[in-house]
Scaffold this active site. Structure first.
Site, mmCIF file in Angstrom:
data_model
loop_
_atom_site.group_PDB
_atom_site.id
_atom_site.type_symbol
_atom_site.label_atom_id
_atom_site.label_comp_id
_atom_site.label_asym_id
_atom_site.label_seq_id
_atom_site.Cartn_x
_atom_site.Cartn_y
_atom_site.Cartn_z
ATOM 1 N N PHE A 132 43.746 3.503 -29.123
ATOM 2 C CA PHE A 132 44.254 3.823 -30.694
ATOM 3 C C PHE A 132 43.389 3.004 -31.427
ATOM 4 O O PHE A 132 43.863 2.459 -32.274
ATOM 5 C CB PHE A 132 45.282 3.198 -30.286
ATOM 6 N N THR A 143 44.490 10.490 -22.774
ATOM 7 C CA THR A 143 44.793 10.894 -23.403
ATOM 8 C C THR A 143 44.683 13.273 -22.518
ATOM 9 O O THR A 143 44.109 13.916 -22.629
ATOM 10 C CB THR A 143 43.100 11.677 -24.312
ATOM 11 N N THR A 176 49.431 17.923 -20.872
ATOM 12 C CA THR A 176 48.551 16.279 -22.049
ATOM 13 C C THR A 176 48.979 16.672 -23.675
ATOM 14 O O THR A 176 49.128 15.844 -24.084
ATOM 15 C CB THR A 176 47.316 16.536 -21.718
ATOM 16 N N GLY A 196 45.292 14.318 -30.829
ATOM 17 C CA GLY A 196 45.145 12.701 -30.116
ATOM 18 C C GLY A 196 45.542 12.352 -30.937
ATOM 19 O O GLY A 196 46.581 11.357 -31.186
ATOM 20 N N GLU A 197 45.543 12.589 -31.855
ATOM 21 C CA GLU A 197 46.544 11.995 -33.646
ATOM 22 C C GLU A 197 46.525 13.003 -34.634
ATOM 23 O O GLU A 197 47.692 12.063 -35.221
ATOM 24 C CB GLU A 197 44.841 10.917 -34.595
#
Lengths: 191, 330, 735
Positions: free
Chosen positions: C237, C465, C631, C701-702
């Site tokens: 993170f 991830t 994912t 991812g973010e």
């Protein structure tokens, strides 16, 4: 009845019995400070169980002792003499067939980085046994009514709240536990 | 951790003998608080006496209608026991709201009573000023972050709260704590078990050196079925109380209160009970006005700190909530 | 064969993770390994006056106690690098700059001995009063040189006038709390000197090659003589991006004792010395016409940094590009504090900036009497207001439309504070999500074995991830083979270089490199076959030759082909191997590249007690092509969970007098537990972006954490009529 924690006396001092880790007996460390967590990881090389916080605040170190889920980081190894300990490495059958919770976690992508996963799996496996025993949780409505537990999603969430997941895989963890509970009902109580 | 000697005992007399005068010796049961504090360097016993295998795990009804909880009964077992759930639901609720499933499986009744505050200025020895850890050194919390600290019964020496949920429920159930020690057996009422900090916050209970808790007794109660525990905290689970309330009410057929018990958690060095608040409920109709009046009495003398003033109003409302639910039970 | 990319292929590392076989850094066992425990500063500012290590050194099993008095000197720069603000404190001087700063390390045979000895190190300090406020005191704040490598201040048009002349104005101050990343895996390093100038590191890092470069520079080594290994990473993170002090200390310790040293941080040591998201105070001003058209977007950020580094949380970035408006202004300022340097946390600037901006938009919508979604649509930017460039792709309108439909938004009661059900007040809120699409140069190797299995290697990272899996899929498709025949190797600087896993760039970067490497492999196979007189494909035109399912064949003629195995065997090759380097092209200069989304939240508030619970959320995202449905969904869900934590419960509290963290553990610092997280509904548009990279993916991812906290805060307003502008929204703010 002899306390299973102790072996037969050998010339005076009683020795601590071995602990049974995934069905294999292991003599316990001499240093009583060694936690079950560090014993598993450092001395037995069973690194599946993880260190998350070392203070019982995250559940990453959850293992099963005599059928109950506990935090290995706050358990001194010497206190589990004679006990049966199951770690993530011992959930699958000897022939490799995965435990219902392992298979469900895989199918439902109930993990991301995987670090909390061993603890989640041991927790989930024990949760199924607690359900079978009718043990209530903080969200069980009317705790005074002793009846079978209805496994709602809220029940799963509360019962798994002792296992932090910083990747936020909770949605899939709930789905996996739900699926594993169904699978278990179909095949009878799992170990 | 500092090195220590470890021994396991088979029976209660052996435990009492092993503890000696209690200095530098600690009983080890579930370890959920003691091992935590030993890792922190807050507790540094020279000897641990492992009492976890003593035959003190039974949860039993006696002939007189009391329920006895063995001191080593696991929190999870007490909470799941049908007699506890049916007859003392607030106790089951309190236990189930505490910690996590794993910790509830490890923690014992005795250990739960003896757990120590989670004040960060106490648990982190890097804070030099802590009258619990080092009597006379001062209290760093007073000028610090006080969200989780006391609004009642605090002193200049200490503003810590007791973190147990179980103890708050036991307080309204008039529990008796049975102990044994070098001078024999005795019992303490739950209200006399924990102390307020006063000038000696390092003395947290009225146990004498070397004494071991062996059981907790719950008297038979005609109204404990109408009990409820409410825990208010910052996240949905696995967190200590900001405020909690255990409440029990006895009602007559016309909805009037015959008996009442009220205790606050998360706000003081021990579960907070005020007899006047309970007496004020007797004879009144079971409604929110009566509950609010009782709450006012229960919170009399509350003094806010810089970060916890909200606890006063929160406690007031939580009392009303707990009584409301308790009254509808059974 | 049908494409594997895009399908919900089960994670290829799943079996290892559910059986406990996946080895994370601290799981590695080396011969003669010694254990190290860090000692950290009890004070926030001052100097070490004395260190007494005698008691510590006398603990049996202790091999060394290193302090600034005896630690090996680290040649080279520990201080602030030109671009990256992450100075290292590696026992080189007596100055204390923040509570939790490493001040000593104990090395011993066992962990218990090292821990015990660490407690016995006695430090005497000369303490000075720490500075800790984040208030906009004039003269105390300063402008950073850059924010995320962009300019700190921007201005477009006559913003001040525009605001003054706007019929409807909204100006408000929002604050976000100090948020600690707290991956479940604590930082850990195993340092092992293989020779006087050769080093192997097992390190929990998001950036293998960044780690290698920095360590090599500090120790004056050739990068090629430093190997960094990290096959499994227990979350990061952002906190595992920079190289922090403990890494260098582990290397020093290993040098000193002449043995491999394992140093794992304890959880309290995760609060500060490895970065966190600093506090921000954001002032947003919006001006609009009565029909909701924005005339100005103004966003001013004040953030905290340490006394020695200038890291700025770039909150103003969303305001520069998200909405169309005639004018705009953004500024960034820093205030120094006696704290550890803030650093990258999930969606730096974007998570925090969208909170303020999207709350302000919501407040503006209410002031206008407009539906908040309608206000967003009214001000939809058809091209990037910041650069003027066209978007590489943008399906934000669909996100709003589909999200609103999935959520049931049209049934929203128009008044705040009136909807009650089951003893709770119910509220709905929404917000826009946005995150830039990054990509860096990356290299990969592809090797086809004679048995038909394909190995792909790249020095990238998988921190949950799904990198292992998506690269498997990309490789499988590029060679027309099944994923079961592909294996992916990551996590080692001996493999071809790949960038740090940050900025949601891994799929674009490593994915493109793998794609190119396997395509090059395929082209090589074609060349071999076509040029081989003994091959049925001899002389065939290259563009008619296909590779699929372990065979190479002429697409024009049925049955004209051979197995790859026979081709390789005949050629006397055990394998065929290619390498490729993929770099961003001119697309970054031609297009503005962003992923977008719309999030909708429902909260149920126990109004009497002030308890806010999120009861459901819907997120619809525009991520380009989702390479793996499983994912991608998990990443977006995870981001939304972070948003819940950010909105309601996370706060790293520092004692105002002493400067120490008082929430330095997982009981007092609240990350969301399972019971905090309700049903989360995640979906995406799925239209590939043709310009960003060969795989058409914009990064996931973010994105999930952007906008989330605002959607929740806006829902709290709708439920209670109370506007809370300071995170986290704890019950005392709602009572």
């Amino acid at each position: 009845m002899p306390d299973p924690a102790f072996t037969e006396p050998i010339g005076g001092e009683r020795a601590l019995a071995p602990a049974w880790i995934n069905g294999v007996p292991h003599p316990l460390p001499d240093d009583p400070r060694v936690t079950l967590l560090d014993f598993l990881r450092e001395q037995l090389g069973l690194t599946g169980t993880k260190v998350g916080c070392d203070h019982g605040q995250c559940g990453a170190c959850t293992v099963i002792v005599n059928g109950r889920r506990v935090n290995a980081c706050l358990t001194l190894a010497v206190t589990v003499a004679g006990d049966q300990v199951t770690t993530v490495e011992g959930l699958a059958r000897p022939d490799g067939r995965l435990h219902a919770v392992q298979a469900a976690f895989l199918e439902h992508d109930a993990f991301q980085c995987g670090y909390c996963t061993p603890g989640q799996l041991c927790s989930a496996a024990a949760l199924l046994d607690e359900l079978a025993l009718g043990e209530p949780s903080a969200v069980t409505p009317a705790v005074e009514r002793v009846a079978d537990i209805v496994l709602t999603d809220d029940e799963i969430r509360e019962r798994m709240s002792g296992n932090l997941c910083r990747c936020g895989a909770y949605t899939n963890i709930v789905a996996a536990v739900r699926a594993a509970a169904r699978a278990q009902n179909a095949h009878g109580r799992v170990r | 951790m500092k090195p220590f000697a470890y021994r396991r005992v088979d029976d209660v007399p052996a435990a009492v003998r092993a503890a000696g005068d209690g200095a530098r010796v600690r009983f080890l049961a579930g370890g959920t608080n003691l091992i935590d504090l030993m890792k922190q360097g807050v507790e540094e016993p020279e000897q641990l006496v492992d009492v976890s295998r003593l035959p003190l795990t039974a949860i039993e009804e006696t002939a007189r209608g009391e329920v006895t909880l063995g001191a080593l009964a696991r929190n999870s077992d007490v909470a799941a026991h049908r007699v506890i759930r049916m007859r003392y639901p607030a106790l089951a609720e309190a236990l189930l709201s505490g910690a996590s499933p794993q910790l509830r499986n490890m923690a014992t009744v005795g250990g739960n009573l003896l757990q120590r505050t989670r004040c960060p200025y106490f648990t982190d020895p890097a804070f030099a000023e802590c009258n619990k850890r080092r009597p006379g050194s001062g209290c760093a919390a007073r000028q610090g972050y006080t969200r989780m600290h006391a609004i009642l019964g605090a002193s200049d020496a200490c503003i810590a709260t007791h973190p147990s949920d179980m103890a708050v429920a036991l307080a309204v159930l008039d529990a008796m704590i049975d102990v044994t020690g070098p001078d024999g057996d005795r019992s303490l009422a739950i209200g006399d078990f924990h102390r307020l900090p006063g000038a000696t916050p390092h003395v947290e209970t009225n146990l004498r050196p070397g004494e071991l808790i062996v059981a907790v007794r719950l008297p038979a109660s005609p109204f404990a079925r109408r009990s409820h525990y409410v825990k208010v905290r910052d996240r949905a689970s696995y967190a200590f109380a900001l405020v909690s309330v255990a409440a029990a009410v006895g009602l007559d057929g016309g909805g009037m209160i015959r008996a009442a018990r009220l205790a606050l958690g998360g706000v003081a060095h021990k579960p907070w009970r005020v007899p006047a608040a309970e007496e004020a409920l007797i004879g009144r109709r079971a409604d929110s006005r009566a509950y609010a009046d009782a709450a006012d009495l229960l919170l009399q003398g509350a003094r806010p700190l810089r970060d916890n003033a909200f606890k006063i109003e929160l406690a007031r409302r939580t009392v009303v909530r707990a009584l409301t639910v308790a009254a509808t039970r059974g | 064969m049908p494409d594997v990319v895009g399908t919900p292929l089960e994670r290829v590392d799943g079996q290892a993770k559910v059986t406990g076989a996946a080895t994370y850094t601290a799981d590695h066992r080396l011969p003669h390994l010694a254990h190290a425990v860090l000692v950290t500063s009890a004070i926030a500012q001052g100097r070490i006056e004395s260190i007494d290590a005698v008691a510590a050194a006398s603990v049996p099993g202790v091999l060394a106690v290193l302090t600034h008095e005896n630690a090996p000197r680290a040649r080279g720069r520990l201080g602030r690098d030109a671009e990256d603000n992450h100075a290292i404190q590696a026992l080189q001087d007596a100055e204390i700059r923040y509570a939790g700063q490493p001040v000593a390390v104990v090395v011993a045979e066992t962990l218990e001995q090292a821990r015990e000895a660490a407690r016995r190190v006695v430090l005497m300090y000369k303490e000075t009063a720490p500075q800790l406020g984040l208030d906009p005191v004039r003269g105390r704040s300063f402008r950073p040189r850059h924010v995320a490598y962009e300019k700190p201040d921007t201005a477009r048009g006559a913003a001040k006038t525009a605001l003054e002349r706007s019929p409807v104005r909204l100006e408000a101050v929002y604050t976000t709390s100090r948020l600690t990343q707290n991956p479940m895996e604590p930082h850990a390093t195993i340092a092992s000197w293989d020779g006087p100038r050769e080093l192997t590191l097992h390190d929990a890092t998001q950036g293998l090659f960044d780690c290698r470069a920095r360590v090599a520079k500090i120790f004056g080594l050739r990068p090629g003589d430093v190997r960094v290994v990290s096959p499994y990473l227990g979350g990061g993170f952002g906190s595992k991006g920079p190289v922090w002090s403990h890494v260098i200390i582990a290397v020093l310790a290993a040098k000193h004792v002449g043995r491999p040293v394992k140093l794992a941080l304890e959880r309290p040591q995760m609060f500060g010395p490895v970065g966190w998201r600093g506090r921000t105070r954001q002032t947003v001003a919006l001006g609009a016409e009565r029909d909701g058209t924005l005339t100005t977007v103004q966003h001013h950020t004040l953030a905290e940094t340490s006394t020695f580094d200038s890291f700025m949380e770039p909150c103003g970035l969303p305001a520069r590009m998200l909405y169309s408006s005639g004018t705009s202004v953004t500024t960034h300022r820093l205030v120094r504090a006696s704290i550890a340097t803030p650093s990258y946390a999930r969606a730096p600037g974007w998570a925090t900036g969208t909170f303020a901006l999207e709350c302000a938009m919501d407040e503006l919508a209410w002031a206008l009497g407009m539906d908040p979604v309608e206000l967003r649509l009214r001000n939809h930017a058809d091209e990037d207001p910041a650069s003027g460039r066209p978007w590489s792709s943008k399906h934000l309108r669909e996100c709003y439309r589909i999200g609103a439909a999935r959520f049931g938004w049209h049934q929203r009661p128009p008044q705040p504070g009136v909807w009650r059900e089951g003893g709770r007040r119910i509220g709905w809120g929404m917000a826009t999500s946005v995150y830039p699409t990054h990509r860096s140069e990356a290299s990969a190797l592809a090797r086809l074995h004679v048995d038909g299995t394909l190995l792909v290697e790249t020095g990238s990272q998988d921190l949950g991830t799904g990198t292992y899996t998506i690269l498997t899929q990309i490789a499988a498709d590029a060679l027309g083979t099944s994923p079961g025949r592909v294996s992916v190797r990551l996590g080692d600087t001996r493999l071809p270089e790949s960038p740090l896993s940050g900025g949601s760039q891994t799929a674009a970067s490593a994915g493109s490199a793998v794609h190119e490497a396997v395509c090059a492999l395929r082209a090589q196979l074609v060349r071999l076959a076509v040029g081989d007189a003994a091959s049925p494909l001899h002389g065939a035109p290259a563009d008619a030759v296909c590779v699929e399912d372990g065979r190479i064949f002429d697409s024009r003629v049925f049955g004209k082909g051979e197995s790859l195995e026979s081709l390789l065997v005949r050629q006397g090759r055990a394998h065929v191997e290619t390498r490729a380097t993929a770099a961003p092209g001119p697309e970054a200069k031609r297009y503005a590249m962003y992923a977008f989304g719309a999030q909708f939240a429902e909260v149920r508030v126990d109004h009497e007690l002030g308890i806010v619970r999120v009861s459901r959320m819907v997120g619809v995202f525009d991520v380009g092509r989702a390479l793996n449905a499983r994912t991608a969904r998990s990443q977006l869900l995870g981001g939304m969970v972070w948003g819940i934590g950010m909105a309601l419960i996370e706060d790293t509290v520092i004692d105002g007098r002493l400067g120490r963290v008082v929430t330095a553990n997982l009981a007092d610092y609240h990350v969301p537990v399972d019971a905090d997280v309700p049903d989360l509904d995640v979906s995406w548009i799925g239209a590939p972006d043709e310009h960003v990279n060969a795989v058409g993916a914009k990064g996931v991812g973010e994105l999930g954490i952007t906008g989330t906290a605002a959607a929740i805060a806006n829902a709290v307003f709708h439920a209670t009529g109370r506007r809370v502008r300071d995170l986290p929204i704890t019950l005392d703010k709602v009572l």
